[in-house]
Design an enzyme around this catalytic site. Structure first.
Site, short mmCIF file in Angstrom:
data_model
loop_
_atom_site.label_atom_id
_atom_site.label_comp_id
_atom_site.label_asym_id
_atom_site.label_seq_id
_atom_site.Cartn_x
_atom_site.Cartn_y
_atom_site.Cartn_z
N SER A 12 -6.16 -3.47 -10.32
CA SER A 12 -6.00 -4.36 -9.18
C SER A 12 -7.34 -4.88 -8.75
O SER A 12 -8.30 -4.12 -8.62
CB SER A 12 -5.36 -3.62 -8.02
OG SER A 12 -3.98 -3.73 -8.14
N HIS A 54 -4.45 -5.91 -1.08
CA HIS A 54 -3.94 -4.54 -0.95
C HIS A 54 -5.01 -3.50 -1.24
O HIS A 54 -4.87 -2.35 -0.86
CB HIS A 54 -2.67 -4.33 -1.80
CG HIS A 54 -2.89 -4.15 -3.27
ND1 HIS A 54 -2.77 -5.17 -4.17
CD2 HIS A 54 -3.20 -3.06 -3.99
CE1 HIS A 54 -2.99 -4.73 -5.39
NE2 HIS A 54 -3.26 -3.44 -5.31
N ASP A 111 -2.90 -12.32 -3.03
CA ASP A 111 -3.37 -10.94 -2.86
C ASP A 111 -4.89 -10.83 -3.04
O ASP A 111 -5.38 -10.33 -4.05
CB ASP A 111 -2.63 -10.05 -3.88
CG ASP A 111 -2.71 -8.58 -3.52
OD1 ASP A 111 -3.60 -8.21 -2.73
OD2 ASP A 111 -1.89 -7.80 -4.03
N1 ARG Z 1 2.09 -3.20 -7.16
C1 ARG Z 1 0.72 -3.52 -6.91
C2 ARG Z 1 -0.14 -2.28 -7.22
O1 ARG Z 1 0.31 -1.36 -7.79
C3 ARG Z 1 0.51 -4.05 -5.54
C4 ARG Z 1 0.74 -3.10 -4.41
C5 ARG Z 1 0.53 -3.63 -3.04
N2 ARG Z 1 1.64 -4.42 -2.54
C6 ARG Z 1 2.70 -3.92 -1.87
N3 ARG Z 1 3.65 -4.73 -1.49
N4 ARG Z 1 2.82 -2.65 -1.59
O2 ARG Z 1 -1.05 -1.86 -6.58
N1 GLU Z 2 -1.35 -3.17 -8.20
C1 GLU Z 2 -1.96 -2.29 -9.15
C2 GLU Z 2 -3.27 -1.68 -8.66
O1 GLU Z 2 -3.43 -1.42 -7.50
C3 GLU Z 2 -2.10 -3.01 -10.43
C4 GLU Z 2 -0.77 -3.18 -10.98
C5 GLU Z 2 -0.55 -2.28 -12.16
O2 GLU Z 2 -0.31 -1.10 -12.02
O3 GLU Z 2 -0.63 -2.85 -13.24
O4 GLU Z 2 -4.12 -1.36 -9.43
#
Ligand code: ARG
Ligand code: GLU
Length: 720
Positions: free
Chosen positions: A654, A87, A219
């Site tokens: 991330s 991502h 990911d």
């Molecule tokens: N929650 C994770 C972060 O904050 C992954 C985001 C990407 N994945 C998604 N299904 N949108 O970045």
């Molecule tokens: N998916 C998040 C990012 O893009 C990390 C997840 C979080 O916020 O801990 O940094």
């Protein structure tokens, strides 16, 4: 007898483990890590502080990069090979994709270095050193909020730090300006795209599973840093060569188990552990629900469009993921904060703080600060509310707004450009960027976003009153809906900003007269009617409010350090390099529920074919699973996919490496569980878990699934 005794001991160990998590709150500054070395060693770490961070020799920090300004990435080979999340590389993956080359759907693997793809504008930044410069920054300042002197000192210190180097310098405030650190940075400019698994791996679970455990997302994506022949950063050139890192991470290629030491090294973006009770209440009850609603509106339109057409799906996939991500996090945060009665916890903490302040005469300067903060928030929260809604509408609302803003430079500097002979160049550049814009734009989708969001924005900010004074015509009324719809029809049928041909033709014949024409374009005038007041009134008012809050927070936090010296203190995340440690660990976030600490490929297959397209797979995955073709990547009979750790992380982490006791790479951090998202405000060691994709699954996807073993061969696998 013996085995009964053993069982009893094991049971005790298990009970003890579930009662005491080793989770450690805090995101630590690497240059200060020596202070935590003994605690980390007690928890199993074998490294010394100088293995982790050193300025005199190479250390682990040299393998950790900030990727594209937001995420984290790590070097894993002597040839500049770089891993980050899928991502995090999504924008690049998407921009190289088309209906003919659908890398989102099928993945992409460069067969050799000459196939690796360039990414204009993408950077990777290494921290050269971190220095405490608090004294120098405050030199000559009348107080810690003497911004004029502070800013001048910062400028001088940054300039001095980079003399004779190719580095950049930045000084950041920590703890609301109680401390300052200088970051010396090396910024690489040629970062090429090497490979990605298909979405059915890299985004497996999609938004359904986002922020959720149990998780099965692969990911990750792969890039490579290129440098000039001297190994220094250089702009893209075919003559550049793969960068030779000072350090790269060996791969932890061993069995894992619950309780293993883990450490996360990366660039967490923002935490707000110190906000006061009234502010938290405002966030929970007012600000977040409104922002969530604004995004509900856009997502409904986008999701519908993506379902209907493959082209729209490709065009909107990155944008949709971006909008949905914070949206879902906020929903989890509110729930978590409510469950933990966070506002009450804050009130209790504030009471204890005030009592302590009144207990010694030299602390009286802290006695009123909490009340002042709460009063200020009560008085001015509406300003922040308007600001937040503006951020939603102008940055995440109708997309044609971006083109309007992009016109501003030309309109303002037209005379200058015409005089310098720069006009043609400027217009050419705008056309190129507009091509990128329209490649991913569907005017019907944008029209419906416009209608829904405009209505909601004018409602929340009460600006509908500027359109009609008559309450009976308010937003709830059909008259208002028709008014917004009528405006939308006109804008999307005729504005130059909502159609590629109109826009390009307008630019091609741009002249002095064009500026007048803009003022007759409803798309243009609508935007400025509301953006002007946002920019000229709301934003400055918000900044003033922020400064006042900041000045009080500075005193409040200073008081915490002074009056409670035995508590563990750590500065909030601010997109600088940090370390957090804990262990590989499951959790029991709610009564009656226990999460195990890892997932396997079996779980992917179990989620498949349940009717939800987020869990679609390509046939190859099913075949490899049926044949149990796990190569050397399995643990016992299973292929681990993800695991959780008790490490305190946030957005920006991330792609961060999750390291074992020897500093070897166990996996890539990519998320937190639903129950932990509130850790940006309040960390709870019993429930806060970061989610990691196991490096062995990453290597399996490269080697066995994708036939890209040449990349695995670049890495150093540590079997013990
Ligand atoms: N929650 C994770 C972060 O904050 C992954 C985001 C990407 N994945 C998604 N299904 N949108 O970045
Ligand atoms: N998916 C998040 C990012 O893009 C990390 C997840 C979080 O916020 O801990 O940094």
């Amino acid at each position: 007898m013996k085995s009964n005794f053993l069982r009893y001991v094991l049971m005790l160990v298990f009970v003890a483990k579930s009662l005491f998590s080793f989770a450690e709150e805090g995101m630590l500054i690497p240059s200060l890590i020596a202070a935590f070395e003994s605690d980390m060693k007690a928890k199993g770490m074998k490294l010394s502080a100088s293995d982790i961070y050193s300025v005199n020799s190479t250390s682990m920090k040299d393998a950790i990069l900030q990727f594209g300004g937001g995420c984290t990435a790590e070097l894993v080979s002597s040839q500049g090979l770089l891993l980050t999340n899928h991502h995090c590389g999504y924008g690049q993956i998407q921009s190289h994709s088309s209906l003919e080359h659908d890398y989102l759907k099928n993945g992409f693997w460069a067969k050799n270095k000459s196939d690796e793809l360039t990414n204009p504008g993408l950077t990777a930044m290494r921290i050269v050193r971190i220095d405490d410069v608090t004294k120098d920054v405050l030199m000559g300042a009348s107080s810690k909020s003497d911004q004029a002197v502070i800013a001048a000192n910062i400028k001088k210190l940054c300039a001095a730090a980079i003399v004779g180097t190719h580095y950049e310098a930045e000084i950041k405030a920590f703890n609301y300006g109680n401390d300052y650190y200088l970051m010396l940075k090396e910024v690489f400019l040629d970062v090429r795209f090497v490979g990605t698994p298909p979405n059915s791996i890299g985004k497996f679970g999609g938004d359904t599973d986002n922020w959720v455990w149990p998780r099965h997302t692969g990911d990750f994506s792969v890039f490579r840093i290129y440098a000039g022949k001297d190994n220094k950063p250089a702009a893209y050139s075919p003559d550049n060569v793969p960068y030779t890192p000072l350090h790269y991470l060996p791969i932890s290629f061993q069995n894992r188990q619950e309780g293993d030491f883990t450490m996360v090294y990366g660039f967490p973006g923002q935490t707000e552990q110190h906000v006061v009770s009234s502010y938290l209440k405002f966030i929970i009850e007012k600000e977040r629900p409104a922002r969530i609603h604004m995004r509900d509106l856009s997502l409904a339109v986008i999701d519908e469009g993506m379902k209907k057409s493959d082209l729209t799906r490709i065009q909107y996939s990155a944008k949709q993921a971006n909008i949905a991500n914070a949206w879902k996090k906020w929903i989890g945060q509110i729930e978590g904060l409510k469950n933990l009665q966070a506002v009450q916890l804050k009130l209790d903490e504030e009471k204890a703080y005030k009592e302590m302040a009144l207990s010694k005469p030299e602390w009286t300067r802290y006695a009123e600060v909490v009340n002042k903060l709460n009063a200020l928030v009560e008085k001015d929260q509406q300003i922040e509310f308007k600001y937040a809604l503006g951020a939603e509408y102008f940055s995440y609302g109708p997309e044609y707004f971006k083109l309007v803003r992009g016109m501003e430079d030309l309109v303002t500097n037209y005379a200058k450009y015409a005089e310098n002979g720069e006009l043609a160049k400027v217009i050419e550049k705008m056309k190129t960027s507009a091509e990128g814009f329209f490649k991913n734009f569907n005017s019907d989708v944008d029209l419906h976003i416009f209608i829904d969001q405009t209505k909601a924005y004018l409602d929340y900010t009460e600006q509908w009153k500027e359109i009609t004074k008559d309450v009976k015509y308010s937003v709830a009324n059909e008259w208002f809906l028709n008014y917004v719809k009528g405006m939308a029809m006109e804008i999307y049928a005729n504005s130059i900003f909502t159609n590629q041909e109109r826009y390009m033709a307008f630019l091609s014949s741009f002249s002095e007269k064009s500026i007048k024409k803009l003022n007759k374009d409803l798309g243009y005038t609508h935007f400025y009617q509301y953006f002007q007041s946002f920019r000229n009134e709301t934003v400055p008012a918000y900044r003033t409010f922020q400064t006042s809050v900041n000045n009080l927070m500075q005193v409040y936090v200073e008081g915490k350090y002074t009056m409670f010296p035995d508590k563990k203190h750590w500065p909030d995340a601010n997109s600088t390099l940090r370390i957090t440690y804990g262990q590989l660990e499951g959790s029991a976030p709610t009564d009656g529920m226990r999460y195990t600490e890892h997932t396997t490929l079996d779980g992917i297959i179990a989620k498949y074919n349940t009717g939800n397209p987020d869990f679609d797979l390509l046939p190859r995955m099913v075949e490899l699973h049926a044949a149990k073709n796990y190569g050397p990547y399995a643990q016992g009979d299973d292929l681990w996919v993800c695991f959780t750790g008790s490490n305190h992380t946030t957005g920006g982490n991330s792609g961060s490496p999750v390291l074992d006791k020897n500093g070897y790479l166990m996996g890539l951090n990519f998320d937190r569980s639903w129950e932990s998202t509130m850790s940006d405000y309040l960390f709870d060691s019993n429930r806060c878990r970061n989610i990691v994709v196991d490096i062995r699954y990453v290597l399996w996807v490269m080697d066995i699934y994708s036939d890209a073993k040449h990349l695995v061969d670049e890495m150093t696998l540590m079997k013990e």
